[in-house]
Design a protein around this motif. Structure first.
Motif, PDB file in Angstrom:
ATOM      1  N   ILE A 114      -4.355  19.138  -0.422  1.00 60.60           N
ATOM      2  CA  ILE A 114      -4.243  19.537   0.917  1.00 60.60           C
ATOM      3  C   ILE A 114      -4.479  18.477   1.986  1.00 60.60           C
ATOM      4  CG2 ILE A 114      -4.885  21.294   2.816  1.00 60.60           C
ATOM      5  CD1 ILE A 114      -6.367  22.659   0.496  1.00 60.60           C
ATOM      6  N   CYS A 115      -3.398  18.656   2.970  1.00 62.40           N
ATOM      7  CA  CYS A 115      -3.637  17.583   4.029  1.00 62.40           C
ATOM      8  C   CYS A 115      -3.310  18.213   5.252  1.00 62.40           C
ATOM      9  CB  CYS A 115      -2.756  16.358   3.805  1.00 62.40           C
ATOM     10  SG  CYS A 115      -1.014  16.787   4.198  1.00 62.40           S
TER      11      CYS A 115
ATOM     12  N   LEU B 216      -8.111  16.633   1.801  1.00 62.39           N
ATOM     13  CA  LEU B 216      -9.193  16.987   0.556  1.00 62.39           C
ATOM     14  C   LEU B 216      -8.392  17.600  -0.724  1.00 62.39           C
ATOM     15  CD1 LEU B 216     -10.487  20.707   1.399  1.00 62.39           C
ATOM     16  CD2 LEU B 216      -8.372  19.615   2.576  1.00 62.39           C
ATOM     17  N   VAL B 217      -9.286  17.582  -1.755  1.00 64.79           N
ATOM     18  CA  VAL B 217      -8.853  18.157  -2.898  1.00 64.79           C
ATOM     19  C   VAL B 217      -9.670  19.077  -3.395  1.00 64.79           C
ATOM     20  CG1 VAL B 217      -8.604  17.581  -5.455  1.00 64.79           C
ATOM     21  CG2 VAL B 217      -8.080  15.862  -3.794  1.00 64.79           C
ATOM     22  N   VAL B 218      -9.082  20.416  -3.715  1.00 67.60           N
ATOM     23  CA  VAL B 218     -10.138  21.697  -3.970  1.00 67.60           C
ATOM     24  C   VAL B 218      -9.605  22.316  -5.666  1.00 67.60           C
ATOM     25  CG1 VAL B 218     -10.465  24.111  -3.349  1.00 67.60           C
ATOM     26  CG2 VAL B 218      -9.869  22.291  -1.391  1.00 67.60           C
ATOM     27  N   ARG B 219     -10.669  22.638  -6.078  1.00 59.09           N
ATOM     28  CA  ARG B 219     -10.480  23.282  -7.405  1.00 59.09           C
ATOM     29  C   ARG B 219     -10.728  24.892  -7.236  1.00 59.09           C
ATOM     30  NH1 ARG B 219     -14.399  21.141 -10.809  1.00 59.09           N
ATOM     31  NH2 ARG B 219     -15.522  23.161 -10.617  1.00 59.09           N
ATOM     32  N   ASP B 220      -9.869  25.665  -7.604  1.00 65.07           N
ATOM     33  CA  ASP B 220      -9.810  27.265  -7.515  1.00 65.07           C
ATOM     34  C   ASP B 220     -11.468  27.474  -7.942  1.00 65.07           C
ATOM     35  OD1 ASP B 220      -7.713  27.894  -6.300  1.00 65.07           O
ATOM     36  OD2 ASP B 220      -6.597  28.541  -8.243  1.00 65.07           O
TER      37      ASP B 220
ATOM     38  N   ARG C 119       8.141  15.408   5.174  1.00 63.74           N
ATOM     39  CA  ARG C 119       8.411  14.736   3.797  1.00 63.74           C
ATOM     40  C   ARG C 119       7.412  13.405   3.792  1.00 63.74           C
ATOM     41  NH1 ARG C 119      12.056  12.780   7.609  1.00 63.74           N
ATOM     42  NH2 ARG C 119      12.115  10.593   8.265  1.00 63.74           N
ATOM     43  N   ILE C 120       6.677  13.127   4.891  1.00 67.09           N
ATOM     44  CA  ILE C 120       5.839  12.051   4.520  1.00 67.09           C
ATOM     45  C   ILE C 120       4.529  12.470   4.035  1.00 67.09           C
ATOM     46  CG2 ILE C 120       4.489  10.297   5.659  1.00 67.09           C
ATOM     47  CD1 ILE C 120       6.796   9.653   7.426  1.00 67.09           C
ATOM     48  N   CYS C 121       4.113  13.653   4.506  1.00 67.39           N
ATOM     49  CA  CYS C 121       2.851  14.614   4.045  1.00 67.39           C
ATOM     50  C   CYS C 121       3.098  14.739   2.537  1.00 67.39           C
ATOM     51  CB  CYS C 121       2.672  15.902   4.830  1.00 67.39           C
ATOM     52  SG  CYS C 121       2.395  15.653   6.752  1.00 67.39           S
ATOM     53  N   PHE C 122       4.157  15.232   2.200  1.00 66.20           N
ATOM     54  CA  PHE C 122       4.330  15.569   0.838  1.00 66.20           C
ATOM     55  C   PHE C 122       4.482  14.418  -0.027  1.00 66.20           C
ATOM     56  CE2 PHE C 122       5.589  19.908   2.231  1.00 66.20           C
ATOM     57  CZ  PHE C 122       4.822  20.397   1.841  1.00 66.20           C
ATOM     58  N   LEU C 123       4.999  13.391   0.528  1.00 64.39           N
ATOM     59  CA  LEU C 123       4.764  11.829  -0.271  1.00 64.39           C
ATOM     60  C   LEU C 123       3.292  11.633  -0.400  1.00 64.39           C
ATOM     61  CD1 LEU C 123       7.748   9.989   1.176  1.00 64.39           C
ATOM     62  CD2 LEU C 123       7.650  10.748  -0.924  1.00 64.39           C
TER      63      LEU C 123
ATOM     64  N   HIS D 158      -0.410  21.178   5.041  1.00 68.36           N
ATOM     65  CA  HIS D 158       0.663  20.919   3.679  1.00 68.36           C
ATOM     66  C   HIS D 158      -0.121  20.851   2.382  1.00 68.36           C
ATOM     67  CE1 HIS D 158       3.433  19.820   6.969  1.00 68.36           C
ATOM     68  NE2 HIS D 158       2.630  19.157   7.521  1.00 68.36           N
ATOM     69  N   TYR D 159       0.106  21.455   1.520  1.00 67.16           N
ATOM     70  CA  TYR D 159      -0.569  21.330   0.282  1.00 67.16           C
ATOM     71  C   TYR D 159       0.330  21.187  -0.842  1.00 67.16           C
ATOM     72  CZ  TYR D 159      -0.166  26.626  -0.005  1.00 67.16           C
ATOM     73  OH  TYR D 159      -0.188  27.909   0.188  1.00 67.16           O
ATOM     74  N   ILE D 160      -0.161  21.028  -2.151  1.00 63.16           N
ATOM     75  CA  ILE D 160       0.573  21.045  -3.386  1.00 63.16           C
ATOM     76  C   ILE D 160      -0.490  21.689  -4.240  1.00 63.16           C
ATOM     77  CG2 ILE D 160       1.287  20.015  -5.408  1.00 63.16           C
ATOM     78  CD1 ILE D 160       2.229  17.763  -3.441  1.00 63.16           C
ATOM     79  N   SER D 161       0.103  23.154  -4.978  1.00 62.01           N
ATOM     80  CA  SER D 161      -0.879  23.646  -5.694  1.00 62.01           C
ATOM     81  C   SER D 161      -0.433  23.426  -7.345  1.00 62.01           C
ATOM     82  CB  SER D 161      -0.981  25.100  -5.545  1.00 62.01           C
ATOM     83  OG  SER D 161      -1.678  25.993  -6.267  1.00 62.01           O
TER      84      SER D 161
END
Length: 217
Positions: free
Chosen positions: A64-65, A7-11, A74-78, A54-57
């Motif tokens: 997030i996944c 998913l993609v989330v906005r604060d 590493r695959i999750c972050f890719l 795993h998530y990137i902010s």
């Protein structure tokens, strides 16, 4: 082992789009923990020992996944980097004004497609791809080294043969010199014998004409 949910989330907690490839309460659990996730950076969060978030902010957007705990990080972050790039290219100019699930109808298909890709396509694992390339290069290098060594052995054999032929040539040259000297010596002997015979025959002729004591000459 696979990526299950993304998913993609906005604060602070506005879900812009999501996709789940399995039945479960993943969306509800994710919404409960979103506020607890640190912002700005890359993180992994183990949940219930069987799953891992795993998530990137970046700025005020979270990508997030959820995956099985044993699925490679590493695959999750890719996957997340791929989703972030794709999403921001499409909606970066309006991301701060999009309402909840405002792009879900469009981007959930992208999430589905990219999840399937990173779950199943071996080319998605860049590290493994690099390792395969390295292994291929290493095998080629080993093969080339073997060929060089084989050529080296052949060259060594040629050198040895050349040395043997050179030694044989020197020996033959010495023998030729010896033969020439022997033939020259035999010719000299023959000339001397012929000369002696000629002188002896000449002497006999003179003696036959002038008598043995040369009184008649």
């Amino acid at each position: 082992m696979s990526i299950i949910y993304a998913l993609v989330v906005r604060d602070p907690d506005i879900v812009l789009c999501e996709f789940s490839r399995a039945q479960g309460n993943f969306p509800q659990i994710t919404r409960n923990i979103i506020s607890k996730l640190p912002r700005s950076g890359k993180f992994s969060y183990t949940y219930n020992e069987k799953f891992c978030y795993h998530y990137i902010s970046e700025d005020n957007i979270l990508f997030i996944c959820l995956s099985d705990a044993e699925f490679p990080r590493r695959i999750c972050f890719l996957f997340l980097e791929d989703i972030k790039s794709n999403f921001m290219n499409r909606y970066g100019h309006v991301v701060n004004t999009v309402i909840a699930f405002g792009v879900n109808s469009e981007f959930s298909d992208v999430l589905k497609t990219r999840i399937n890709y990173f779950n199943t396509d071996p080319n998605a694992d860049k590290l493994q791809s690099i390792r395969s390339s390295v292994d291929e290069v290493r095998n080629i290098m080993i093969e080339n080294i073997d060929k060089v060594l084989a050529r080296g052995e052949k060259v060594e054999l040629l050198v040895k043969k050349s040395e043997i032929m050179s030694e044989q040539a020197v020996t033959m040259k010495k023998r030729a010199v010896q033969v020439r000297r022997k033939m020259r010596f035999q010719n000299i002997k023959l000339y001397i014998i012929c000369g002696v015979v000629f002188v002896f025959v000449l002497l006999l002729l003179v003696m036959s004409v002038c008598s043995p004591d040369f009184s008649e000459c």
